[in-house]
Design a protein around this motif. Structure first.
Motif, PDB file in Angstrom:
ATOM      1  N   VAL B  13       0.874  -1.172   0.000  1.00 52.80           N
ATOM      2  CA  VAL B  13       0.000   0.000   0.000  1.00 52.80           C
ATOM      3  C   VAL B  13       0.908   1.216   0.000  1.00 52.80           C
ATOM      4  O   VAL B  13       1.798   1.321   0.849  1.00 52.80           O
ATOM      5  CB  VAL B  13      -0.883   0.050   1.266  1.00 52.80           C
ATOM      6  N   ASN B  38      -3.590  -4.366  15.755  1.00 56.22           N
ATOM      7  CA  ASN B  38      -3.842  -3.238  14.864  1.00 56.22           C
ATOM      8  C   ASN B  38      -2.654  -3.053  13.928  1.00 56.22           C
ATOM      9  O   ASN B  38      -1.508  -3.140  14.343  1.00 56.22           O
ATOM     10  CB  ASN B  38      -4.044  -1.943  15.660  1.00 56.22           C
ATOM     11  N   GLY B  39      -2.980  -2.819  12.672  1.00 58.90           N
ATOM     12  CA  GLY B  39      -1.916  -2.557  11.710  1.00 58.90           C
ATOM     13  C   GLY B  39      -1.237  -3.797  11.172  1.00 58.90           C
ATOM     14  O   GLY B  39      -0.282  -3.701  10.404  1.00 58.90           O
ATOM     15  N   GLY B  41      -2.335  -5.912   9.028  1.00 60.05           N
ATOM     16  CA  GLY B  41      -2.577  -6.132   7.603  1.00 60.05           C
ATOM     17  C   GLY B  41      -3.880  -6.863   7.322  1.00 60.05           C
ATOM     18  O   GLY B  41      -4.119  -7.299   6.203  1.00 60.05           O
ATOM     19  N   TYR B  55      -4.377  -0.759  -3.337  1.00 56.56           N
ATOM     20  CA  TYR B  55      -3.850  -1.966  -2.695  1.00 56.56           C
ATOM     21  C   TYR B  55      -3.343  -2.903  -3.789  1.00 56.56           C
ATOM     22  O   TYR B  55      -4.119  -3.436  -4.576  1.00 56.56           O
ATOM     23  CB  TYR B  55      -4.929  -2.655  -1.857  1.00 56.56           C
ATOM     24  N   GLU B 166     -14.122  -6.818  10.569  1.00 52.25           N
ATOM     25  CA  GLU B 166     -14.595  -6.266  11.842  1.00 52.25           C
ATOM     26  C   GLU B 166     -16.071  -5.907  11.789  1.00 52.25           C
ATOM     27  O   GLU B 166     -16.469  -4.797  12.109  1.00 52.25           O
ATOM     28  CB  GLU B 166     -13.747  -5.054  12.266  1.00 52.25           C
ATOM     29  N   HIS B 198     -11.380  -8.723  16.357  1.00 57.03           N
ATOM     30  CA  HIS B 198     -10.500  -8.623  17.518  1.00 57.03           C
ATOM     31  C   HIS B 198     -11.053  -9.388  18.709  1.00 57.03           C
ATOM     32  O   HIS B 198     -10.375  -9.579  19.694  1.00 57.03           O
ATOM     33  CB  HIS B 198     -10.319  -7.157  17.930  1.00 57.03           C
TER      34      HIS B 198
HETATM   35  N1  LIG Z   1      -4.647   3.370   2.357  1.00 49.56           N
HETATM   36  C1  LIG Z   1      -3.515   3.257   3.094  1.00 49.56           C
HETATM   37  N2  LIG Z   1      -2.530   4.163   2.968  1.00 49.56           N
HETATM   38  C2  LIG Z   1      -1.397   4.060   3.683  1.00 49.56           C
HETATM   39  N3  LIG Z   1      -1.158   3.087   4.564  1.00 49.56           N
HETATM   40  C3  LIG Z   1      -2.096   2.154   4.741  1.00 49.56           C
HETATM   41  C4  LIG Z   1      -3.323   2.191   4.027  1.00 49.56           C
HETATM   42  N4  LIG Z   1      -4.063   1.147   4.400  1.00 49.56           N
HETATM   43  C5  LIG Z   1      -3.323   0.492   5.315  1.00 49.56           C
HETATM   44  N5  LIG Z   1      -2.155   1.095   5.505  1.00 49.56           N
HETATM   45  C6  LIG Z   1      -1.097   0.667   6.430  1.00 49.56           C
HETATM   46  O1  LIG Z   1      -0.946  -0.704   6.298  1.00 49.56           O
HETATM   47  C7  LIG Z   1      -0.777  -1.308   7.559  1.00 49.56           C
HETATM   48  C8  LIG Z   1      -1.822  -2.370   7.757  1.00 49.56           C
HETATM   49  O2  LIG Z   1      -3.090  -1.747   7.847  1.00 49.56           O
HETATM   50  P1  LIG Z   1      -4.442  -2.551   7.926  1.00 49.56           P
HETATM   51  O3  LIG Z   1      -5.536  -1.579   7.801  1.00 49.56           O
HETATM   52  O4  LIG Z   1      -4.424  -3.662   6.952  1.00 49.56           O
HETATM   53  O5  LIG Z   1      -4.362  -3.132   9.404  1.00 49.56           O
HETATM   54  P2  LIG Z   1      -5.429  -3.950  10.231  1.00 49.56           P
HETATM   55  O6  LIG Z   1      -4.771  -5.206  10.588  1.00 49.56           O
HETATM   56  O7  LIG Z   1      -6.704  -4.028   9.495  1.00 49.56           O
HETATM   57  O8  LIG Z   1      -5.574  -3.056  11.525  1.00 49.56           O
HETATM   58  P3  LIG Z   1      -6.872  -2.706  12.439  1.00 49.56           P
HETATM   59  O9  LIG Z   1      -6.960  -3.789  13.432  1.00 49.56           O
HETATM   60  O10 LIG Z   1      -6.498  -1.430  13.064  1.00 49.56           O
HETATM   61  O11 LIG Z   1      -8.036  -2.602  11.541  1.00 49.56           O
HETATM   62  C9  LIG Z   1      -0.819  -0.206   8.583  1.00 49.56           C
HETATM   63  O12 LIG Z   1       0.497   0.176   8.904  1.00 49.56           O
HETATM   64  C10 LIG Z   1      -1.526   0.899   7.856  1.00 49.56           C
HETATM   65  O13 LIG Z   1      -1.096   2.146   8.337  1.00 49.56           O
END
Ligand SMILES: Nc1ncnc2c1ncn2[C@@H]1O[C@H](COP(=O)(O)OP(=O)(O)OP(=O)(O)O)[C@@H](O)[C@H]1O
Ligand SMILES: [Mg+2]
Lengths: 422, 275
Positions: B13, B38-39, B41, B55, B166, B198
């Motif tokens: 991303v 969180n974060g 992926g 993506y 979620e 979660h």
């Molecule tokens: N559109 C985007 N632009 C920039 N970075 C992104 C984008 N989408 C996700 N990221 C980055 O990619 C990583 C993974 O994000 P993702 O949203 O997949 O996490 P997640 O596991 O769904 O977290 P959460 O539990 O908070 O929903 C994070 O570091 C996030 O900042």
């Protein structure tokens, strides 16, 4: 350039020096001023981004040949009206009043015409408005009686079907104290080479409520240079709305002046440019009095090679305290070759104000499109739905609901959504 | 019987690699939960599978019954049977849920004749105020209303594989129960589910066959539903690289499940923990 060199419309030969009535006197004065004016240049701020330098006045002749009312386009279904006024190629061909609270004056020697024309636009805002002052053959002066509510819309149609022809539609609306009315003006043409310079003057007396909706469906070779000016009195409410689809170059300068304490002005526009159309909007929201509001929302789309220009100014005078003023312009760019520019401005001379402006030019929101696609809606339909939705939001509570619906249908057609049941 | 297969999926991303080789298989009727910090992926995984702009899959594959999904536009993925209930459903001003679903069905060649009635039934079943069906999609809806709206759409569209990102966030317990049970019923009818969450409470009503732990772009562990219960009690700490400045009070490894090689952890916190 000397005055005698400037002879568009054979101005040098026109003689309106007949001062047998007040209106002719007014025209004569304007003609003198028009002779001294030069055409504007795109180097002037208010003409920036335009192709005004390409305008060649010499090819147009003037007059009032009249003709048959042809297509009524988007307004065809509005038949139940408080009054119908149809003006074709400079001549009033229909003047029908169905509501006793509406008075209409069209005769050039009528004193209501002489006193109405130029009552709001005391100084022409540009050369085209000055030409209108000097050369209008079809002024319409509409009075809404004090304390009356005119339920049905007053319908005005300005139609052009002559080629190489220039004319100057003029509408003056006087909404007397505590009156209420809705006016629908339709600007339509066949595919002709024409120059149209309309001027609309609106006065809303104390506590008056007026809606003025303009629908522009001009042919692709028309130059239209319009100006509209409103003076909104004490506790009065004026809503001006513009729907614009056509024209080669179609400009509307829209001045809205909150002159009485408690006045409110709503200024709205929905526009959709296609092919080689240029749509040009210049707005001025001027707050002269305290406790006044103005709210501007312009939404447009540009497709194909079309262009859209929006420049806006909010001006708040020193005496105008307790003012709320908004200005929002959003543009969707639907093709690579389409172009839009949006320039909002504020000039504030009083501290007790709440102002905001926002503007945007961009493609369809990718996340919105993705959301619809993720449900299985094909990309092109998803994009069209998002664009339609962008307009639906404002058209859903449009001054004349049936025109809001028609406008949305037309937009759906332009987006090739007509086969889609919505 | 439909099977979603994710193999060696890597994705980035904004030029930053987020997914580092994901392997997953979801078949009709199964529920796979994906949990992780969180974060990690998780949303990136769901967005890449659905083809959200921005993506980018950089390696690996995603297929449904052997059909390559990644080369298809989003709407074709949806028509192939994929559905994504978004973590943050997008607001689409001026476009109603009714219109969207009618078009979604008619463009699949399915009659949308009774879509209004079906939508109404689904809305009532999960306690979504029917008045909201006339509103613009997700505009001015509360977080919980948005999730119910996603569930109602899922139920009307009847996909073969649904990714729920979620779905439980923002839902009160009654709504959670109603939505989860509705989806559970669909799994009896062959719906396969990839359920990102979660919290264990969602899985009480939508029991998972398998729970996967996603950390730093990789699935670090897969086990039965008891893993979700353990995670809720213990957190993810044992799956996370040990950071020098981490809170010392957190215990790092419990039991024999850890796949981390302690020697690697100290050297490079961003190293692949599966290596
Ligand atoms: N559109 C985007 N632009 C920039 N970075 C992104 C984008 N989408 C996700 N990221 C980055 O990619 C990583 C993974 O994000 P993702 O949203 O997949 O996490 P997640 O596991 O769904 O977290 P959460 O539990 O908070 O929903 C994070 O570091 C996030 O900042
Ligand atoms: Mg997420």
């Amino acid at each position: 350039m000397t005055n005698t060199d400037l002879t568009p419309f054979n101005l040098a030969e026109i003689n309106v020096a007949d001062d047998s009535n007040a209106f002719h006197k007014l025209q004569y004065g304007a003609l003198q001023r028009a002779r001294a004016l030069e055409l504007p240049s795109f180097e002037e701020e208010v003409w920036r981004y335009t192709q005004i330098n390409d305008l060649d006045l010499s090819k147009y002749s003037i007059g009032a040949p009249g003709g048959e009312m042809q297509a009524r386009g988007l307004t065809a279904d509005v038949v139940d009206a408080a009054a119908v006024l149809e003006v074709v190629n400079g001549e009033v061909v229909t003047s029908q009043i169905n509501d006793p609270n509406v008075s209409i004056f069209t005769e050039l020697d009528d004193e209501n015409v002489a006193s109405g024309v130029g009552s709001v636009m005391t100084d022409a805002v540009d050369i085209f408005a000055e030409y209108n002052h000097a050369l209008s053959t079809s002024p319409l002066v509409i009075r809404i009686a004090r304390n009356s509510v005119v339920e049905k819309p007053i319908v005005i149609r300005h139609a052009t079907s002559e080629t190489d022809f220039a004319w100057f539609p003029r509408v003056v609306v006087i909404a007397e104290e505590n009156s209420e009315a809705t006016i629908l003006e339709h600007q339509v043409s066949t595919d002709v080479e024409a120059l149209i310079c309309p001027v609309t003057e609106i006065t809303a007396g104390q506590s008056a409520r007026l809606k003025y909706l303009t629908v522009q469906e001009l042919g692709p070779r028309v130059w239209q240079l319009a100006s509209q000016i409103s003076d909104i009195g004490r506790d009065a409410h004026v809503a001006v709305s513009h729907v614009a689809f056509g024209g080669g170059y179609a400009r509307a300068r829209i001045d809205t002046r909150m002159v009485g304490s408690g006045a409110t002005g709503d200024i709205g526009a929905v526009y959709f440019g296609r092919k080689d159309t240029t749509l040009d909007f210049r707005t001025f929201q001027k707050h002269d009095a305290p406790h006044t509001n103005s709210n501007l929302l312009f939404k447009g789309a540009v497709d194909d090679r079309s262009r859209a220009i929006y420049t806006g100014m909010i001006r708040i005078e020193p005496d105008a305290s307790d003012v709320v003023a908004y200005q929002t312009n959003r543009n969707l760019k639907l093709s690579d070759e389409a172009w839009a520019e949006s320039v909002p401005n504020l000039e504030i001379e009083n501290n007790d104000v709440k102002c905001s402006h926002a503007s945007a030019v961009g493609p369809v929101d990718a996340d919105q499109r993705f959301y619809l696609e993720s449900r299985g809606v094909p990309s092109e339909v998803a994009e069209a739905l998002v664009v339609r939705g962008f307009f639906a939001e404002v058209l859903e509570d449009f001054p004349i609901p049936s025109i809001g619906i028609k406008t949305l249908e037309r937009i759906s057609e332009l987006l090739s959504l007509e086969g889609v049941s919505l | 019987m439909v099977k979603l297969v994710v193999e060696g999926l890597e994705a980035s991303v904004g030029g930053k690699q987020i997914l580092r080789g994901i392997n997953l298989e979801v078949s009709s009727g199964q529920v796979h939960a994906v949990m992780g910090p969180n974060g990690a992926g998780k949303s990136t995984l769901s967005n890449v599978i659905m083809g959200r702009p921005g993506y980018v899959a950089t390696a690996g594959s995603v297929s449904i019954d052997g059909t390559d999904v990644l080369s298809l536009p989003t709407w074709e993925r949806a028509q192939l049977g994929l559905f994504l209930a978004m973590q943050y459903p997008t607001e689409v001003p001026g476009v109603s849920i009714r219109d969207t679903l009618s078009l979604a069905l008619t463009s699949r060649g399915i009659s949308s004749e009774n879509v209004v009635g079906r939508l109404l039934d689904e809305a009532l079943a999960i306690g979504l105020n029917p008045e909201l069906l006339d509103r613009s999609l997700n505009v001015d809806l509360s977080g919980g209303e948005k999730k119910r709206n996603e569930t109602a759409q899922l139920a009307v569209l009847q996909p073969s594989i649904a990714i729920l990102d979620e779905l439980d966030s923002g839902l009160d317990i009654d709504a959670l129960k109603a939505c989860a049970e509705r989806i559970e019923a669909l799994t009896k009818n062959q719906l396969g589910v990839l359920c990102i969450t979660h919290y264990h409470r969602l899985l009480d009503y939508l029991p998972a066959d398998t729970v996967h732990i996603l950390v730093d772009g990789k699935i670090v562990e897969s086990a039965g539903p008891e893993l979700a219960v353990e995670l809720e009690a213990e957190g993810y700490s044992r799956f996370l690289p040990d950071k020098q400045d981490a809170n010392d009070g957190v215990s790092v490894a419990i039991g024999g499940l850890s796949l981390l090689k302690p020697s690697l952890v100290d050297e490079d916190p961003f190293a692949d923990p599966m290596a």
